[in-house]
Motif scaffolding. Structure first.
Motif, mmCIF file in Angstrom:
data_model
loop_
_atom_site.group_PDB
_atom_site.id
_atom_site.type_symbol
_atom_site.label_atom_id
_atom_site.label_comp_id
_atom_site.label_asym_id
_atom_site.label_seq_id
_atom_site.Cartn_x
_atom_site.Cartn_y
_atom_site.Cartn_z
ATOM 1 N N SER A 6 -31.208 38.247 -25.251
ATOM 2 C CA SER A 6 -31.809 38.453 -25.084
ATOM 3 C C SER A 6 -33.609 39.769 -26.450
ATOM 4 O O SER A 6 -32.751 39.660 -27.272
ATOM 5 C CB SER A 6 -32.546 39.163 -23.710
ATOM 6 O OG SER A 6 -33.805 39.058 -23.075
ATOM 7 N N ALA A 7 -34.651 40.125 -25.654
ATOM 8 C CA ALA A 7 -35.020 40.893 -26.184
ATOM 9 C C ALA A 7 -35.791 41.746 -25.238
ATOM 10 O O ALA A 7 -35.543 42.250 -24.027
ATOM 11 C CB ALA A 7 -36.431 40.052 -26.436
ATOM 12 N N ILE A 8 -36.218 43.499 -25.991
ATOM 13 C CA ILE A 8 -36.701 44.479 -24.887
ATOM 14 C C ILE A 8 -37.844 43.619 -23.987
ATOM 15 O O ILE A 8 -38.806 42.929 -24.765
ATOM 16 C CB ILE A 8 -37.420 45.373 -25.871
ATOM 17 C CG1 ILE A 8 -38.297 44.649 -26.915
ATOM 18 C CG2 ILE A 8 -36.032 45.941 -26.499
ATOM 19 C CD1 ILE A 8 -39.402 45.960 -27.632
ATOM 20 N N GLY A 9 -38.176 44.126 -23.226
ATOM 21 C CA GLY A 9 -38.807 43.578 -22.266
ATOM 22 C C GLY A 9 -39.292 42.482 -21.706
ATOM 23 O O GLY A 9 -40.321 42.173 -21.016
ATOM 24 N N ALA A 10 -37.922 42.092 -21.777
ATOM 25 C CA ALA A 10 -37.696 40.254 -21.227
ATOM 26 C C ALA A 10 -38.425 41.203 -19.949
ATOM 27 O O ALA A 10 -37.905 41.482 -18.952
ATOM 28 C CB ALA A 10 -36.889 39.680 -20.765
ATOM 29 N N ASN A 50 -42.265 35.013 -25.770
ATOM 30 C CA ASN A 50 -41.300 35.778 -26.145
ATOM 31 C C ASN A 50 -40.036 36.145 -24.698
ATOM 32 O O ASN A 50 -39.453 36.026 -25.005
ATOM 33 C CB ASN A 50 -40.724 36.019 -27.670
ATOM 34 C CG ASN A 50 -39.234 35.603 -27.693
ATOM 35 O OD1 ASN A 50 -38.478 34.833 -28.179
ATOM 36 N ND2 ASN A 50 -38.957 37.587 -28.434
ATOM 37 N N GLY A 51 -40.641 37.388 -24.332
ATOM 38 C CA GLY A 51 -40.248 38.069 -23.747
ATOM 39 C C GLY A 51 -40.170 37.361 -22.023
ATOM 40 O O GLY A 51 -39.595 37.630 -21.562
ATOM 41 N N ARG A 52 -41.222 36.551 -21.867
ATOM 42 C CA ARG A 52 -41.400 35.667 -21.069
ATOM 43 C C ARG A 52 -40.468 34.335 -20.543
ATOM 44 O O ARG A 52 -39.797 34.520 -19.384
ATOM 45 C CB ARG A 52 -42.392 35.593 -20.575
ATOM 46 C CG ARG A 52 -43.608 36.324 -19.620
ATOM 47 C CD ARG A 52 -45.208 36.020 -19.448
ATOM 48 N NE ARG A 52 -45.539 34.819 -21.008
ATOM 49 C CZ ARG A 52 -46.827 35.841 -22.240
ATOM 50 N NH1 ARG A 52 -47.100 37.046 -21.617
ATOM 51 N NH2 ARG A 52 -46.970 34.642 -21.935
ATOM 52 N N PRO A 68 -31.556 43.848 -27.422
ATOM 53 C CA PRO A 68 -32.825 45.139 -28.241
ATOM 54 C C PRO A 68 -34.624 45.284 -28.988
ATOM 55 O O PRO A 68 -34.697 43.694 -28.670
ATOM 56 C CB PRO A 68 -32.068 43.952 -29.771
ATOM 57 C CG PRO A 68 -31.815 42.745 -29.518
ATOM 58 C CD PRO A 68 -31.400 42.547 -28.226
ATOM 59 N N HIS A 69 -34.582 45.683 -29.498
ATOM 60 C CA HIS A 69 -36.170 46.501 -29.971
ATOM 61 C C HIS A 69 -36.244 45.630 -31.328
ATOM 62 O O HIS A 69 -35.310 45.117 -31.622
ATOM 63 C CB HIS A 69 -36.437 47.946 -29.849
ATOM 64 C CG HIS A 69 -37.432 47.896 -29.902
ATOM 65 N ND1 HIS A 69 -38.891 47.546 -30.706
ATOM 66 C CD2 HIS A 69 -38.494 49.531 -28.923
ATOM 67 C CE1 HIS A 69 -39.887 48.813 -30.106
ATOM 68 N NE2 HIS A 69 -39.676 49.725 -29.233
ATOM 69 N N TYR A 123 -28.671 45.759 -21.763
ATOM 70 C CA TYR A 123 -28.685 46.769 -22.261
ATOM 71 C C TYR A 123 -29.889 46.707 -23.399
ATOM 72 O O TYR A 123 -29.811 45.881 -23.957
ATOM 73 C CB TYR A 123 -27.418 46.867 -23.505
ATOM 74 C CG TYR A 123 -25.937 47.231 -22.395
ATOM 75 C CD1 TYR A 123 -25.425 48.448 -21.818
ATOM 76 C CD2 TYR A 123 -25.275 45.992 -22.789
ATOM 77 C CE1 TYR A 123 -24.716 49.443 -21.761
ATOM 78 C CE2 TYR A 123 -23.797 46.447 -21.755
ATOM 79 C CZ TYR A 123 -23.213 47.832 -21.171
ATOM 80 O OH TYR A 123 -22.254 47.946 -20.373
ATOM 81 N N THR A 124 -30.824 47.780 -23.513
ATOM 82 C CA THR A 124 -32.241 47.402 -23.909
ATOM 83 C C THR A 124 -31.226 48.360 -25.239
ATOM 84 O O THR A 124 -30.717 49.614 -25.329
ATOM 85 C CB THR A 124 -33.247 48.267 -23.043
ATOM 86 O OG1 THR A 124 -33.042 47.419 -22.100
ATOM 87 C CG2 THR A 124 -33.815 48.724 -24.393
ATOM 88 N N LEU A 125 -31.128 47.604 -26.418
ATOM 89 C CA LEU A 125 -30.657 48.264 -27.439
ATOM 90 C C LEU A 125 -31.995 48.863 -28.605
ATOM 91 O O LEU A 125 -32.772 48.035 -29.104
ATOM 92 C CB LEU A 125 -30.171 47.665 -28.372
ATOM 93 C CG LEU A 125 -29.088 47.014 -27.635
ATOM 94 C CD1 LEU A 125 -28.057 46.313 -28.159
ATOM 95 C CD2 LEU A 125 -27.980 48.145 -26.951
ATOM 96 N N THR A 126 -31.657 50.165 -28.096
ATOM 97 C CA THR A 126 -32.839 50.221 -29.566
ATOM 98 C C THR A 126 -32.536 51.407 -31.011
ATOM 99 O O THR A 126 -31.025 52.373 -30.987
ATOM 100 C CB THR A 126 -34.030 51.394 -28.995
ATOM 101 O OG1 THR A 126 -33.367 53.338 -28.570
ATOM 102 C CG2 THR A 126 -33.922 50.964 -27.511
ATOM 103 N N GLY A 127 -32.571 52.298 -31.801
ATOM 104 C CA GLY A 127 -32.865 52.325 -32.836
ATOM 105 C C GLY A 127 -32.425 54.316 -32.400
ATOM 106 O O GLY A 127 -33.351 54.377 -30.830
#
Ligand code: NAP
Length: 290
Positions: free
Chosen positions: A103-107, A115-117, A138-139, A194-198
């Motif tokens: 998916s994507a951050i802040g979905a 894209n988040g929506r 992911p971010h 999981y919200t994945l970031t650096g």
């Protein structure tokens, strides 16, 4: 007996690293790809490959039959929720037990980007599917910066509409590692987002500085207005829809929406996330124009 995992999106930013990340896992790998060339290349790596298209549900059943886990990637675009729906339906019909979705951050239904929506719709569908699920959000991928290799090599400049907002950007190789860890033991991650970031929040000026240090020549980030960025993207061949979606991200990032990091990656894999300096060093030949 090894479980069969059906992998989608293997030719994409994350997918191109996923087979390597899965090396050594006790899994039977299977791929869904659109082209004969991709199928041939994967077959050469010992991966069972099926040709199918997430746009066309009638092409999907053979790839899904007998798969126990699905790695589900959809491409940015207006048909992404339809593609995800087609895959989820094929998975349900085939008795797949667990879906791991990129998916994507802040979905969210109120995300500032389309894209988040859209991802929120697909995440909700997977969560309500009756199958077990895990969602990776992911971010901004560091690899997005490779879209600027020509302007970096030619002019020592990167042009984007992201203002000076910080981004917890992540290397796509770390996303692949995280996906591999989840796919190897999905039940441990069932029902988890999981919200994945650096490892740190980086401005585009900071990213330019890291690239500059890696290639040994000055590189500047030049913030540009959204309209100029949109025109450049459409001029480079992106569809108006995709350009608008990316502009929305740029504006959200400029407002500080992406200025955060999480520790979720460390909950999945053992590796510390790669830094922007590591990314810049590894991709220095591309930024030099090699
Ligand atoms: N870039 C970012 O910063 C970022 C951040 C967070 C989340 N994301 C999410 O990441 C996802 C994209 O992942 P990615 O960047 O790894 O992929 P990508 O580079 O955009 O590549 C898309 C992949 O999907 C395949 N594909 C496209 N349409 C298909 C179809 N109709 N049927 C079957 N396969 C199809 C492509 O295969 P072909 O070789 O056949 O084209 C390719 O393997 C998107 O959902 C996006 O929202 C991206």
């Amino acid at each position: 007996m090894s479980k069969t995992v059906l992998l989608t999106g293997l030719t994409g930013n994350v997918g191109r690293y996923l087979v390597g990340s899965l090396a050594g896992a006790d899994l039977k790998l299977r791929a869904l790809v659109r082209s004969a060339a991709a199928a041939e290349s994967l077959t050469g790596q010992g991966i069972e490959a099926f040709i199918g298209d997430l746009d066309d549900p009638s092409t999907l059943a053979p790839a899904f039959e007998g798969a126990e886990t699905l790695w589900l990637v959809t491409q940015l675009g207006p048909r992404a929720p339809e593609n995800s729906m087609n895959a989820v339906w094929a998975a349900r019909q085939a008795g797949v037990g667990h879906v791991v979705r990129l998916s994507a951050i802040g979905a969210a239904h109120d995300a500032p980007t389309r894209n988040g929506r859209l991802h929120a719709l697909s995440d909700a569908e997977v969560a309500a599917s009756g199958m077990n699920w895990t969602i990776l959000r992911p971010h901004f991928f560091m690899q997005n910066l490779l879209a600027s290799v020509d302007s970096v090599a030619g002019q020592g400049a990167m042009y984007m509409n992201m203002g000076e907002g910080g981004l917890g950007m992540i290397d796509a190789r770390d996303i692949a590692d995280a996906a591999a860890a989840v796919l190897a033991d999905p039940s441990k991650h069932a029902g988890t987002v999981y919200t994945l970031t650096g490892p740190s929040s980086v401005t585009l000026s900071g990213a330019a500085a890291a690239i500059s240090a890696a290639i040994g020549k000055p590189v500047k980030y030049i913030p540009v207005p959204s309209e100029a960025a949109r025109g450049a993207m459409v001029g480079a061949g992106l569809t108006a829809w995709v350009a608008d979606a990316l502009i929305e991200y740029g504006e959200a990032y400029a407002s500080g929406w992406g200025d955060f990091t999480t520790a979720d990656l460390s909950k999945i894999g053992r590796r510390e996330p790669r830094s922007i300096e590591q990314f810049a060093a590894d991709f220095a030949p591309a930024f030099r124009g090699a």
